[in-house]
Design a protein around this motif. Structure first.
Motif, PDB file in Angstrom:
ATOM      1  N   ASN A  37      11.215  25.721  -1.138  1.00  0.00           N
ATOM      2  CA  ASN A  37      12.419  26.510  -1.319  1.00  0.00           C
ATOM      3  C   ASN A  37      12.137  27.930  -0.854  1.00  0.00           C
ATOM      4  O   ASN A  37      11.530  28.711  -1.567  1.00  0.00           O
ATOM      5  CB  ASN A  37      12.835  26.490  -2.793  1.00  0.00           C
ATOM      6  CG  ASN A  37      14.078  27.307  -3.052  1.00  0.00           C
ATOM      7  OD1 ASN A  37      14.712  27.781  -2.125  1.00  0.00           O
ATOM      8  ND2 ASN A  37      14.411  27.470  -4.322  1.00  0.00           N
ATOM      9  N   CYS A  53      19.922  23.416  -7.537  1.00  0.00           N
ATOM     10  CA  CYS A  53      20.471  24.460  -6.664  1.00  0.00           C
ATOM     11  C   CYS A  53      20.433  24.130  -5.171  1.00  0.00           C
ATOM     12  O   CYS A  53      21.193  24.725  -4.408  1.00  0.00           O
ATOM     13  CB  CYS A  53      19.771  25.790  -6.916  1.00  0.00           C
ATOM     14  SG  CYS A  53      18.010  25.796  -6.524  1.00  0.00           S
ATOM     15  N   ILE A  54      19.594  23.210  -4.742  1.00  0.00           N
ATOM     16  CA  ILE A  54      19.456  22.921  -3.318  1.00  0.00           C
ATOM     17  C   ILE A  54      19.994  21.530  -3.016  1.00  0.00           C
ATOM     18  O   ILE A  54      19.574  20.548  -3.632  1.00  0.00           O
ATOM     19  CB  ILE A  54      17.986  23.003  -2.851  1.00  0.00           C
ATOM     20  CG1 ILE A  54      17.344  24.301  -3.311  1.00  0.00           C
ATOM     21  CG2 ILE A  54      17.913  22.862  -1.331  1.00  0.00           C
ATOM     22  CD1 ILE A  54      17.958  25.542  -2.743  1.00  0.00           C
ATOM     23  N   LYS A  82      17.777  25.456   4.769  1.00  0.00           N
ATOM     24  CA  LYS A  82      18.093  25.069   3.401  1.00  0.00           C
ATOM     25  C   LYS A  82      19.583  25.260   3.173  1.00  0.00           C
ATOM     26  O   LYS A  82      20.152  26.290   3.544  1.00  0.00           O
ATOM     27  CB  LYS A  82      17.291  25.923   2.422  1.00  0.00           C
ATOM     28  CG  LYS A  82      17.717  25.857   0.973  1.00  0.00           C
ATOM     29  CD  LYS A  82      16.823  26.722   0.101  1.00  0.00           C
ATOM     30  CE  LYS A  82      17.021  28.202   0.344  1.00  0.00           C
ATOM     31  NZ  LYS A  82      18.321  28.695  -0.165  1.00  0.00           N
ATOM     32  N   ASN A  84      22.376  25.229   0.126  1.00  0.00           N
ATOM     33  CA  ASN A  84      22.541  25.243  -1.322  1.00  0.00           C
ATOM     34  C   ASN A  84      23.705  24.357  -1.758  1.00  0.00           C
ATOM     35  O   ASN A  84      24.665  24.149  -1.007  1.00  0.00           O
ATOM     36  CB  ASN A  84      22.797  26.666  -1.819  1.00  0.00           C
ATOM     37  CG  ASN A  84      21.594  27.564  -1.650  1.00  0.00           C
ATOM     38  OD1 ASN A  84      20.454  27.130  -1.815  1.00  0.00           O
ATOM     39  ND2 ASN A  84      21.836  28.815  -1.308  1.00  0.00           N
ATOM     40  N   GLU A  87      27.775  25.044  -1.287  1.00  0.00           N
ATOM     41  CA  GLU A  87      28.039  25.883  -0.117  1.00  0.00           C
ATOM     42  C   GLU A  87      28.860  25.134   0.928  1.00  0.00           C
ATOM     43  O   GLU A  87      28.836  23.910   1.008  1.00  0.00           O
ATOM     44  CB  GLU A  87      26.717  26.312   0.544  1.00  0.00           C
ATOM     45  CG  GLU A  87      26.056  27.508  -0.077  1.00  0.00           C
ATOM     46  CD  GLU A  87      24.875  27.993   0.750  1.00  0.00           C
ATOM     47  OE1 GLU A  87      24.623  29.208   0.708  1.00  0.00           O
ATOM     48  OE2 GLU A  87      24.197  27.190   1.412  1.00  0.00           O
ATOM     49  N   THR A 247      28.985  20.036  -1.769  1.00  0.00           N
ATOM     50  CA  THR A 247      28.399  20.712  -0.612  1.00  0.00           C
ATOM     51  C   THR A 247      29.114  20.229   0.640  1.00  0.00           C
ATOM     52  O   THR A 247      29.206  19.034   0.895  1.00  0.00           O
ATOM     53  CB  THR A 247      26.892  20.406  -0.516  1.00  0.00           C
ATOM     54  OG1 THR A 247      26.263  20.794  -1.744  1.00  0.00           O
ATOM     55  CG2 THR A 247      26.255  21.156   0.649  1.00  0.00           C
TER      56      THR A 247
END
Length: 304
Positions: A37, A53-54, A82, A84, A87, A247
């Motif tokens: 990360n 979070c990812i 990356k 998130n 997003e 996402t």
């Protein structure tokens, strides 16, 4: 609204729309798995933080498309990025730059040649195909619609969805207005391939089908190309308001589509040359500037 003919169309869909069928229940996590990360090692002690979070990580990812006369041809090379959770990330670049290939590595339509792709901190190869694709829904530029009602076509995203879920998906996809203009509304019969619908109407039904699945990751592969910019803006606003935990990864030909994303990946020759916001890219990335300026001249102002 009636459900009829869904089973009848199964074989047609299986052959003509592989993206929608098995698209996309998490496997047992290997606590020895190591992810990254932003350069910080993530191991068994803080693995849950990564998963929270990812959504997607590409790490040293390379994909070789073919070997021609002993020469390797790279579609993607040394990708590190990356994304998130929650997003919206757009992917732009010239034709052949690797935009669709990049998202196809998430779903394992292709497997990486080197490196890895992580979903929720887990290498995609550690998931079963069914488990991985249960997490993902894709809407394509070319919408595959089938002989049946509008409702039946939307329900292919989630066969056991309620009427309320069908309506909500249509509303988010900006499809309800034209659906309600039809004589039988959601029970309106459409021919195979949606020949009675416009390109934008077909794309909106395809988007509704993807949304109703309630995936963790929603991929648009140029699937709003037939929408006018006002309708497209309403779609992204509705998604941000109604499904902001999802996402969203958007392969975009138009800067007007990409500009409102949280971040934009700029691909050139199979490599990422920039990953930033629209505003920053206009100031720092020559390739993005060229794409923006060429479309500005061709299509007019974007900032409305």
């Amino acid at each position: 609204m009636k459900i009829k003919g869904l089973r009848r169309n199964y074989n047609i869909i299986k052959e003509s729309a592989p993206y929608h069928l098995k698209l996309f229940v998490a496997p047992t996590i290997n606590n020895k798995h190591i992810a990254q990360n932003n350069g910080v090692e993530v191991n068994a002690n803080n693995f849950d933080a990564l998963r929270r979070c990812i959504a997607v990580v590409y790490r040293d990812t390379t994909f070789i498309s073919e070997l021609v006369k002993d020469e390797l041809r790279y579609s993607l090379e040394n990708i590190n990025v990356k994304i998130n959770k929650g997003e919206t990330v757009a992917i732009v670049g010239a034709t052949g730059s690797g935009k669709t290939t990049l998202v196809n590595l998430i779903t394992r339509f292709y497997d990486v040649t080197e490196g890895e792709v992580l979903v929720n901190g887990v290498n995609v190869k550690e998931y079963s195909q069914e488990d991985l694709r249960n997490k993902i829904a894709i809407a394509l530029q070319k919408s595959e619609l089938f002989a049946g009602t509008i409702k039946e076509n939307i329900l292919w995203g989630k066969l056991d969805a309620t009427d309320e879920e069908v309506i909500e998906a249509a509303q988010i996809a900006q499809a309800e207005e034209f659906i309600l203009s039809k004589h039988d509304k959601y029970d309106e019969y459409i021919e195979e391939k949606g020949t009675s619908l416009s390109g934008g109407q077909k794309q909106r039904l395809s988007i509704a089908r993807a949304i109703i699945k309630k995936p963790e990751i929603l991929i648009f592969d140029d699937s709003t190309s037939a929408l006018d910019l006002v309708t497209e803006a309403k779609l992204y606003k509705a998604m941000k308001e109604k499904i902001n935990n999802v996402t969203r990864i958007v392969v975009a030909q138009r800067v007007a589509t990409a500009k409102n994303a949280d971040k934009i990946i700029v691909l050139d020759g199979g490599t990422i040359i920039a990953y930033d916001t629209h505003e920053n890219l206009l100031n720092t990335c020559e390739v993005y500037q060229d794409i923006y300026n060429s479309q500005l001249k061709r299509e007019g102002v974007f900032d409305e």
